[in-house]
Scaffold this motif. Structure first.
Motif, short mmCIF file in Angstrom:
data_model
loop_
_atom_site.label_atom_id
_atom_site.label_comp_id
_atom_site.label_asym_id
_atom_site.label_seq_id
_atom_site.Cartn_x
_atom_site.Cartn_y
_atom_site.Cartn_z
N GLN A 110 0.88 -1.23 -0.20
CA GLN A 110 0.11 -0.04 -0.05
C GLN A 110 0.81 1.29 0.02
O GLN A 110 1.67 1.41 0.85
CB GLN A 110 -0.86 0.11 1.14
N TYR A 111 0.48 2.07 -1.04
CA TYR A 111 1.55 3.34 -1.25
C TYR A 111 2.81 3.20 -1.32
O TYR A 111 3.75 3.78 -0.85
CB TYR A 111 1.24 4.22 -0.03
N TRP A 116 -2.47 -1.30 -3.75
CA TRP A 116 -3.23 -0.39 -3.55
C TRP A 116 -2.63 0.80 -3.57
O TRP A 116 -1.77 0.93 -2.68
CB TRP A 116 -4.07 -0.78 -2.20
N LYS A 117 -3.12 1.71 -4.35
CA LYS A 117 -2.56 3.01 -4.43
C LYS A 117 -1.06 2.92 -4.69
O LYS A 117 -0.22 3.62 -3.64
CB LYS A 117 -2.93 3.94 -3.24
N SER A 118 -0.55 2.38 -5.61
CA SER A 118 1.03 2.41 -5.59
C SER A 118 1.38 2.49 -7.23
O SER A 118 0.48 2.76 -7.96
CB SER A 118 1.36 0.83 -5.23
N PHE A 136 -5.90 1.23 -8.00
CA PHE A 136 -5.49 2.46 -7.96
C PHE A 136 -3.99 2.29 -8.32
O PHE A 136 -2.96 2.92 -7.45
CB PHE A 136 -5.95 3.29 -6.76
N SER A 150 -6.93 1.16 -12.38
CA SER A 150 -5.53 0.95 -12.44
C SER A 150 -5.03 1.36 -14.01
O SER A 150 -5.24 0.48 -15.12
CB SER A 150 -5.00 -0.35 -11.97
#
Length: 427
Positions: A152-153, A181-183, A204, A228
């Motif tokens: 994540q991130y 996720w969100k990367s 994402f 994505s």
């Protein structure tokens, strides 16, 4: 003579050392000079991984010897290399997130990570990366975790050659094999994933690549994309997953040389496109799926040089799709090559090979002289009334299909390949 003098002097071969190399060497020299190797094991300096991590500093390596380690949640908050020798086991006892990586430039390899905690509230994982860059996770075995690897991130993380297995029976009991996720700028390479809810999950995630992975026998999707963009997945093998592979609400994705195989079930497919646009699909093989490729609300997709073989439906193209180009593909041995639920077709077929084509080629240029309508009237009837499938292969249905080819009445007039190939393409 000082180190700096050595660098600016000509080498023994007479060449001059590049300036960039000099700067890099000067930057890492302090770490080379001070980096230590800390060993963990029964007869080693450190008995626990936690103690070794506490004593370590940025740039150190921690070597963990073979054994079973039950230390609860292990947090890595320094730029270290953690290496397992003899595949040491980290056991979460079904209570804890096992490894939490919270620093850039961590490398983790050579461990068996098993039995993480289970919770849908905080999503524990066998290995979880929190807001970190340049993390490498490779050559690990992950068994029966909730989420196996969770990013994540993360940025510029490298997930390679891990074997991931789970034995949960229901979707709610399991997270995903590799969950991102969100990367950004991730590389997911040569992993084997089986038994999880989704094999690989992207939400994402941008500018990333999924390459040479095997994802099979997962409960839901082999690969699941959500929101994505600008990603690629290449040369992966997706087999016998609950519902195949789903790409949703996404744009600018490249999909090449993958195999989608034996995804069977009422709502299963090799590949589902849901609300996506401007993607490229080439060199893939769709073999023995309920539906090879399912388009729903998807536009401006180029689909070329793919094999669709022995599927129930080769291609299902919903009326909500437009401006898709389907060209140079081989349709072989499918029950229905193409189906749609609409009467207006705004997509384009060109120079595909259809094994059901019965036209001729007088000038021997490989292109049939008579256009081909790949949509059978029976597929239209089944799309509107699924129970009608009971009449498949009956004499009346064959007669109906023959009549429709002579006098089209139910099939859309512009649903046509004007240049059908008479021989399969070499793919």
């Amino acid at each position: 003579m000082t180190i700096r003098n050595l660098i600016i002097t000509r080498s023994v071969t007479g060449s001059i050392v590049p300036g960039g190399f000099i700067a890099l060497l000067l930057a890492i020299l302090p770490f080379i000079a001070t980096a230590r190797v800390l060993r963990v094991g029964k007869n080693s300096e450190f008995k626990t991984i936690t103690a070794a991590l506490k004593a370590s500093a940025n740039g150190d390596s921690v070597i963990v010897l073979k054994g079973v380690y039950k230390e609860g949640n292990i947090v890595i908050a320094k730029a270290i290399t953690l290496i397992g020798e003899g595949l040491p086991t980290l056991d979460g006892e079904l209570k804890y997130e096992i490894l939490s990586i919270k620093h850039d430039k961590v490398t983790l390899k050579g461990f068996c990570v098993r039995n993480s905690g289970r919770s849908s509230l905080n999503d524990p994982a066998g290995i979880k990366v929190y807001d970190a860059s340049y993390v490498t996770i490779e050559n690990n075995l992950l068994l029966d975790n909730f989420f196996a690897i969770y990013i994540q991130y993360g940025k510029h993380c490298f997930i390679r050659n891990n074997r991931i297995q789970a034995s949960q029976k229901e979707e709610y009991e399991s997270g995903n094999g590799i969950h991102c996720w969100k990367s950004d700028s991730l590389q997911i390479v040569a992993n084997e994933i089986t038994g999880h809810r989704d094999g690989i999950y992207f939400e994402f995630v941008t500018n990333s690549i999924i390459w040479k992975n095997t994802s099979q026998k997962n409960m839901r999707y082999g690969l699941h994309f959500m929101f994505s963009h600008h990603d690629s997945y290449l040369s992966n093998h997706f087999k016998n997953n609950g519902a195949g592979v789903a790409v949703m609400f996404t744009k600018h994705v490249i999909m090449k040389n993958n195999v989608f195989e034996e995804n069977w079930g009422d709502a299963a497919y090799g590949l589902l496109f849901k609300e996506i646009s401007d993607c490229y699909l080439s060199g893939n093989k769709f073999i023995k799926n309920t539906t090879g490729v399912f388009f729903d609300g998807s536009n401006r997709i180029v689909m070329e040089k793919n094999l669709l073989q022995a599927n129930g439906w080769g291609l299902r193209l919903q009326a909500s799709c437009m401006d898709n180009k389907i060209a140079y593909n081989n349709f072989i041995g499918n029950t229905f090559d193409v189906a749609t639920n609409g009467t207006l077709t705004l997509n384009h077929f060109n120079e595909n090979y259809w094994d059901k084509y019965e036209g001729y080629d007088l000038n021997k240029d490989g292109i049939g002289d008579v256009p081909y309508r790949p949509l059978s009237v029976f597929s239209v009837i089944v799309e509107r009334n699924p129970p009608a499938m009971l009449l498949f292969r009956s004499f009346m249905i064959n007669l109906l299909d023959k009549s429709e080819k002579l006098l089209p009445s139910l099939t859309p007039e512009n649903f046509i390949d004007k240049r059908p190939r008479t021989k399969p393409l070499a793919l």
